[in-house]
Scaffold this motif. Structure first.
Motif, short mmCIF file in Angstrom:
data_model
loop_
_atom_site.label_atom_id
_atom_site.label_comp_id
_atom_site.label_asym_id
_atom_site.label_seq_id
_atom_site.Cartn_x
_atom_site.Cartn_y
_atom_site.Cartn_z
N GLY A 459 -0.03 -6.81 7.52
CA GLY A 459 -0.34 -5.41 7.74
C GLY A 459 0.43 -4.46 6.85
N ASN A 460 1.14 -4.99 5.85
CA ASN A 460 1.91 -4.15 4.93
C ASN A 460 1.07 -3.82 3.70
OD1 ASN A 460 4.33 -4.37 6.53
ND2 ASN A 460 4.57 -6.44 5.71
N PRO A 461 1.17 -2.60 3.17
CA PRO A 461 0.41 -2.27 1.96
C PRO A 461 0.75 -3.22 0.82
CG PRO A 461 1.32 -0.27 2.96
CD PRO A 461 1.93 -1.44 3.70
N LYS A 462 -0.29 -3.69 0.15
CA LYS A 462 -0.07 -4.54 -1.01
C LYS A 462 0.60 -3.74 -2.13
CE LYS A 462 -4.11 -7.54 -0.25
NZ LYS A 462 -5.40 -8.03 -0.81
N LYS A 463 1.40 -4.44 -2.92
CA LYS A 463 2.00 -3.81 -4.10
C LYS A 463 1.21 -4.26 -5.32
CE LYS A 463 6.45 -3.40 -4.48
NZ LYS A 463 7.89 -3.70 -4.58
N TRP A 464 1.00 -3.33 -6.24
CA TRP A 464 0.17 -3.60 -7.41
C TRP A 464 0.96 -3.28 -8.68
CZ3 TRP A 464 -4.69 -5.28 -5.91
CH2 TRP A 464 -5.08 -4.98 -4.60
N ARG A 465 0.87 -4.21 -9.63
CA ARG A 465 1.59 -4.08 -10.90
C ARG A 465 0.58 -3.91 -12.04
NH1 ARG A 465 3.07 -8.04 -14.58
NH2 ARG A 465 2.16 -9.61 -13.19
N GLU A 466 0.74 -2.88 -12.84
CA GLU A 466 -0.22 -2.64 -13.92
C GLU A 466 -0.05 -3.72 -15.00
OE1 GLU A 466 -2.15 1.01 -16.49
OE2 GLU A 466 0.04 0.92 -16.33
N VAL A 467 -1.16 -4.38 -15.33
CA VAL A 467 -1.14 -5.45 -16.33
C VAL A 467 -2.07 -5.14 -17.50
CG1 VAL A 467 -0.49 -7.23 -14.66
CG2 VAL A 467 -2.92 -6.73 -15.06
N GLY A 468 -2.76 -4.03 -17.43
CA GLY A 468 -3.65 -3.59 -18.49
C GLY A 468 -3.94 -2.12 -18.27
N PRO A 469 -4.58 -1.45 -19.22
CA PRO A 469 -4.85 -0.02 -19.05
C PRO A 469 -5.64 0.26 -17.77
CG PRO A 469 -5.28 -0.70 -21.31
CD PRO A 469 -5.06 -1.95 -20.52
N TRP A 470 -4.99 0.91 -16.82
CA TRP A 470 -5.62 1.30 -15.55
C TRP A 470 -6.11 0.08 -14.75
CZ3 TRP A 470 -4.24 6.10 -14.72
CH2 TRP A 470 -4.10 6.96 -15.81
N GLN A 471 -5.41 -1.04 -14.93
CA GLN A 471 -5.75 -2.27 -14.22
C GLN A 471 -4.48 -2.84 -13.61
OE1 GLN A 471 -7.86 -4.98 -16.76
NE2 GLN A 471 -9.36 -3.47 -17.42
N TRP A 472 -4.52 -3.07 -12.30
CA TRP A 472 -3.36 -3.55 -11.57
C TRP A 472 -3.64 -4.91 -10.95
CZ3 TRP A 472 -4.55 1.46 -12.24
CH2 TRP A 472 -3.53 2.36 -12.55
#
Length: 661
Positions: A459-472
């Motif tokens: 139930g925790n918000p996922k963390k997202w890492r940018e790996v390309g232009p405007w792509q996480w």
């Protein structure tokens, strides 16, 4: 806020929209994943190298996954069917179709409610009529109807728009689901009762619509000359030998004894049979065995239902609104992953939760259905894990750990803000539900981002890492999140946890909860203090024999201000009560609360008059020199709070001529 989130969850269940992998919703932010990590099952270990897609291996995987999943998630029963190369590979029943009778789930006999997965039958019927030359995907649907969809945006709605959920209709929930057969109408009258407003130009923005899918079913009825449920029987069920399936409502007598009960979490009491007035959107009842026959036909280039060219067209990706993410086909939505072309559809009633996935490149199909949402919405996370683990187990790929993009901080900062779902309402009270449960995107100190609608199994918000232009890329996971950008500004975003049946777009100032919610709290606190201050001060004055210096008009305005404060508090409490009533009894969506909505709307009209008097009172207070400055400052604050609350009532559509929503 707990009530708001619960009603948002109820709206999602009613609307039956989401994919199996979808952990969250739509218009309001929904946390469909379980709150506790214990509700997310530990999948059976994936062997080194690809597993062999055989009955024995799939059964072993299911036995290590499903019993624990439904037990920990408090889900009474489930059915799972896997097909391969035109044959049923395995079909399994888990748990109970009837808890009190201890009746086990039987894939051959037990009927489940696939919810919006029913739409695949509606869309197949449309494609049959396209194939027969009776329908044109790009023709104005008004040409096929015996009533007119009102014009908007200067563009006609087409069947292609309906099949890709780009007709532009806003969300509707009234008369969407019921256990009362008296509410049911024939499909035509049900559609003609009210046409939802259109909030987007056709073809421009995805916004999932049950009404749109039902329009498509009615068009099939019109051009074929057969009632919709009869058409499905004659042209889909019978050719496939689906003898334990029906769209008819109430449930025909021959199916009643085999129908699985539906359950609320933690309850042993079976719930009434759910009926869908707009039946093409989700009224199917079917067994696992029958759903296998439908999957096999779709995988066999249409089998006896469609010719290969039509089936291929139905599975072909349509317009993408978020670059790089899977998009809609015609009726199906793409769930491509691990190099596999996958199409499918999820479905939810209040009590049943289902998914269907077709691996087109490998001639494999997978269907699952549960007879309860489970504890904290456990069925949704189980569905997501089953799709992910099944794909990784039998179609594994080597994933490259891409480096973090140099633009992570810059683009993360650009993403920060509040977002609303395009699947929502702006012409009725559901607009306010959407506002107070918006999705928020935040930039973390390590330059990752979080989006509150997308959560992990705990139930925790996922963390997202940018790996390309405007792509996480999800940190520690396989999900992706992409954004659409114009002139350096984010115009929309979505994760592949959801299909492109909706987008998250920046909240306009008039719908931005970042300031609206704090302002609402402050305004209500001011009204509460004003309202409570009236009787308290009156008691103090009586006790000490003090007489207020106010007389005449000034006294009347003073009292009108206090009455207005009470009115606003009653209106706020009334809407909270309406929302909580709908949460505890979803039948209230079918007009049960309309009289009370009218009562609180009438009080709102009186409150508007009171707001005028409150502003007048502030003016008089300012113009009265003998008053202490605190008196007129408070009078001004009360007037500003009243102005804001009236603006909010009007803007959030709590005061409307129609009670359609």
């Amino acid at each position: 806020m707990r009530i708001v989130h619960k009603i948002a969850f109820a709206l999602a269940a009613l609307a039956m929209p989401l994919a199996a992998q979808a952990p969250t919703q739509l218009q309001p932010k929904l946390t469909l994943a379980p709150k506790a990590a214990t509700a997310a099952p530990a999948a059976a270990a994936t062997p080194a190298g690809p597993a062999t897609l055989t009955k024995s291996d799939v059964d072993a995987w299911l036995d290590g996954f499903v019993p624990y999943a439904i037990a920990s998630g408090e889900i009474p029963g489930a059915v799972v069917v896997v097909v391969k190369d035109g044959q049923v590979l395995t079909q399994r029943g888990f748990g109970y179709a009837d808890k009190k009778a201890r009746l086990p789930v039987d894939p051959d006999r037990t009927l489940f409610r696939p919810g919006s997965t029913s739409k695949l039958f509606t869309w197949t019927a449309v494609m049959q009529q396209v194939q027969a030359g009776k329908l044109d995907l790009d023709r104005d649907i008004n040409d096929y109807l015996d009533f007119k969809i009102p014009p908007a945006f200067g563009k006609p709605i087409t069947l292609r728009n309906l099949m890709t959920h780009t007709a532009g209709f806003e969300e509707t929930v009234k008369y969407l689901i019921t256990s009362n057969p008296k509410i049911l109408k024939a499909l035509g009258p049900a559609l003609k009762r009210w046409t939802p407003n259109r909030i987007f130009a056709p073809g421009e923005v995805p916004a999932y619509s049950n009404y749109g899918a039902s329009l498509a079913g009615y068009i099939v009825e019109r051009v074929s000359g057969e009632p919709f449920d009869t058409y499905i029987e004659n042209h889909i069920f019978n050719p496939l030998g689906m003898k334990h399936s029906t769209f008819r409502q109430p449930l025909p007598a021959q199916f009643v004894k085999d129908m699985s009960k539906g359950y609320e979490p933690g309850s042993d009491d079976a719930k009434p049979y759910e009926m869908i007035p707009l039946s093409p959107a989700g009224a199917l009842a079917s067994t696992g065995t029958d759903m296998a026959k439908f999957m096999i036909a779709q995988l066999a280039n249409g089998g006896p239902l469609l010719n290969p060219a039509t089936a291929a067209l139905m599975h072909t990706p349509q317009r993408s609104f978020i670059p790089g993410l899977p998009t809609m086909a015609l009726g199906f939505y793409h769930e491509d992953r691990n190099g596999q072309t996958i199409v499918g559809h999820g479905g939810d009633t209040v009590y049943f939760h289902s998914d269907l996935h077709l691996y087109l490149d490998s001639n494999v199909g997978f269907f699952v259905s549960f007879n309860s949402p489970g504890k904290n919405g456990a069925a949704h996370i189980v569905r997501a894990r089953m799709l992910e683990d099944f794909t990784d187990r039998y179609f594994p790929v080597t994933r490259t750990n891409l480096p973090t993009a140099a633009t992570a901080k810059e683009h993360g900062a650009a993403m920060v803000g509040h977002y609303v779902s395009t699947r929502g309402a702006i012409h009725d009270w559901l607009k306010f539900i959407g506002v107070v449960s918006e999705t928020t995107v935040a930039l973390n100190p390590d330059n990752t981002i979080t989006a509150s609608s997308f959560v992990d199994a705990a139930g925790n918000p996922k963390k997202w890492r940018e790996v390309g232009p405007w792509q996480w890329q999800q940190v520690g996971g396989n999900s992706r999140l992409h954004a659409a950008v114009k002139d350096g500004k984010v115009t929309a975003f979505l994760s592949d946890d959801l299909p492109q049946i909706l987008l998250y777009t920046p909240a306009p100032a008039s719908m931005n909860a970042a300031w609206l919610v704090p302002a609402l709290i402050v305004a209500l606190v001011i009204m509460l203090l004003t309202a409570l201050g009236w009787p308290v001060i009156a008691l103090v004055r009586r006790n000490y024999g003090y007489r207020a210096p106010l007389t005449g008009r000034a006294l009347q305005l003073h009292r009108a201000t206090r009455i207005t404060a009470w009115l606003f508090l009653i209106i706020a409490a009334g809407w909270v009560w309406i929302v909580s009533s709908v949460d505890s009894n979803l039948e209230a969506f079918n007009g049960g609360m309309d009289i009370w909505m009218r009562v609180f709307q009438l009080l709102s009209l009186v409150a508007i008059v009171g707001m005028v008097l409150t502003c007048w009172n502030a003016y008089v207070a300012i113009k009265t020199p003998e008053r202490r400055w605190t008196k007129y400052v408070w009078a001004v604050l009360v007037a500003l709070a009243a102005l804001f609350l009236v603006w909010l009532i009007i803007t959030m559509k709590l005061l409307t001529v129609s009670l359609d929503y």
